[in-house]
Design a protein around this motif. Structure first.
Motif, short mmCIF file in Angstrom:
data_model
loop_
_atom_site.label_atom_id
_atom_site.label_comp_id
_atom_site.label_asym_id
_atom_site.label_seq_id
_atom_site.Cartn_x
_atom_site.Cartn_y
_atom_site.Cartn_z
N ASN A 152 -27.57 10.76 88.84
CA ASN A 152 -27.72 10.61 90.29
C ASN A 152 -29.15 10.20 90.65
OD1 ASN A 152 -28.87 12.50 92.73
ND2 ASN A 152 -26.96 11.52 93.33
N HIS A 158 -26.19 4.55 95.51
CA HIS A 158 -25.68 5.53 96.48
C HIS A 158 -26.58 5.66 97.70
CE1 HIS A 158 -28.59 8.33 94.55
NE2 HIS A 158 -28.41 9.13 95.57
N HIS A 163 -27.73 8.59 101.48
CA HIS A 163 -29.05 8.75 102.12
C HIS A 163 -29.24 7.72 103.24
CE1 HIS A 163 -29.98 11.44 98.82
NE2 HIS A 163 -29.80 10.48 97.94
N ASP A 286 -27.70 14.85 98.49
CA ASP A 286 -27.09 14.58 97.18
C ASP A 286 -26.15 15.69 96.73
OD1 ASP A 286 -28.24 12.10 96.18
OD2 ASP A 286 -30.16 13.15 96.16
CO CO Z 1 -29.66 10.71 95.96
#
Ligand code: CO
Ligand code: FES
Length: 332
Positions: A152, A158, A163, A286
């Motif tokens: 991650n 992502h 975010h 996250d």
């Molecule tokens: Co992240």
């Protein structure tokens, strides 16, 4: 288990003070304490007498005292005092199980394998830069494996979703191509570029941010910010400093981890609370997605999950874990 031959972070160094502290590493309970010389000790959290948890005891005159019958142990693990039999000289078998321990990056590190540990914990280059302020964030306890968390951290695809408004936006989700190189410590990704609406605590406008990522150990990685010319960080870069964030993970159980981030920043003005607050905000974004991933253990078989060209750093990290022979927190 090869993981036992690596150094792993287990606690913030400053949290190991007058009282013994418990920690868990690779499913093993540890007690951490500081002897009279200020040297940190890491032992199995089990008294050799009747198995009570030593971390429930206390430190008395530089010895660790068990909470149950008060046996006292010297820093080398040897029992030196049995209160119920004061004339008894404990033989060398009456010894707590000790582990190799050291301090680095504001953390206590432990190697569980008996014998000579690797020379030192993973190298975090920004540590050596006197012009950067270092600050640890965390711990964050997360219900997933350490390798899922490293992946991650290395993943830019992502940002626009998890975010959005901070490290990415839905308007700019396509990633520029980046390069991956293998090094003995692990893969490195260079040429990473993202448009970030709010890349740090002080951002007032979106900026294109350039990164480098480096895997430093099986459960350790760093992000290095490649500075924009003209910025304060750009000025520092001309003196050789590059801001960086280290990810340090304690694999407590195959599907549970404890994380610290180490910030090495050129920002000497912001309070530690506000810098930590920003990191908390990002990580709390996250965490729910990380904990939703199934399986929690990272599948190393390339056929187990589907991939896109944006995932080449993640694939390089998986191959690196295979090369190292990692088994904890992964699926074969
Ligand atoms: Co992240
Ligand atoms: Fe520790 Fe008895 S169990 S002194």
């Amino acid at each position: 288990m090869i993981e036992r031959s690596h150094w792993h972070p287990v606690a913030l160094a400053q949290d190991v003070a007058a009282l013994p502290v418990s920690a868990t590493l690779l499913d093993e309970a540890l007690v951490l304490w500081r002897d009279a010389a200020g040297q940190v000790q890491a032992w199995a959290d089990r008294c050799p007498h009747r198995g009570a948890r030593l971390s429930m005891g206390r430190v008395v005159t530089g010895r660790l005292e068990c909470p149950y019958h008060g046996w006292q142990f010297a820093p080398d693990g040897a029992c030196v005092h049995v209160p119920a039999a004061p004339a008894f000289t404990p033989p060398s078998t009456h010894v707590a199980q000790t582990h190799a321990v050291c301090e680095a990056h504001g953390l206590v590190w432990v190697c569980l394998q008996p014998g000579d540990p690797p020379s030192e914990p993973p190298w975090f280059a920004a540590e050596a830069e006197p012009g950067l302020r270092k600050l640890n964030c965390g711990p964050y306890d997360v219900a997933t494996s350490a390798p899922r968390i490293v992946e991650n951290f290395l993943d830019m695809a992502h940002f626009g979703f998890v975010h959005t408004g901070y490290l990415g936006s839905r308007e700019h989700t396509a990633l520029a191509d980046y390069q991956v190189h293998d090094t003995p410590a692990g893969p490195v990704a260079t040429g990473c570029r993202v448009l970030q609406p709010r890349s740090n605590l002080h951002s007032e406008r979106a900026s294109e941010v350039a990164y480098r990522y480096a895997v430093l150990g099986p459960y350790t990685a760093a992000l290095i910010k490649v500075p924009e010319p003209g910025s304060l960080a750009g000025h520092l870069a001309s003196t050789g400093y590059q801001e960086s964030i280290g990810l340090f993970i304690c694999p407590t159980a195959p599907e549970h981890s404890r994380i610290w981030f180490r910030l090495a920043v050129a920002d000497f003005e912001a309070s530690a609370e506000s810098l930590r607050g920003f990191q908390d905000t990002i990580f709390r974004q996250d965490q729910p997605v990380l904990e939703s991933q199934r399986p929690r253990r990272l599948p190393l078989d390339v056929r187990a999950e589907r991939h896109s060209p944006a995932d080449k750093m993640s694939s390089a990290y998986r191959r690196h874990l295979v090369r190292l022979g990692i088994t904890f927190g992964v699926l074969p």
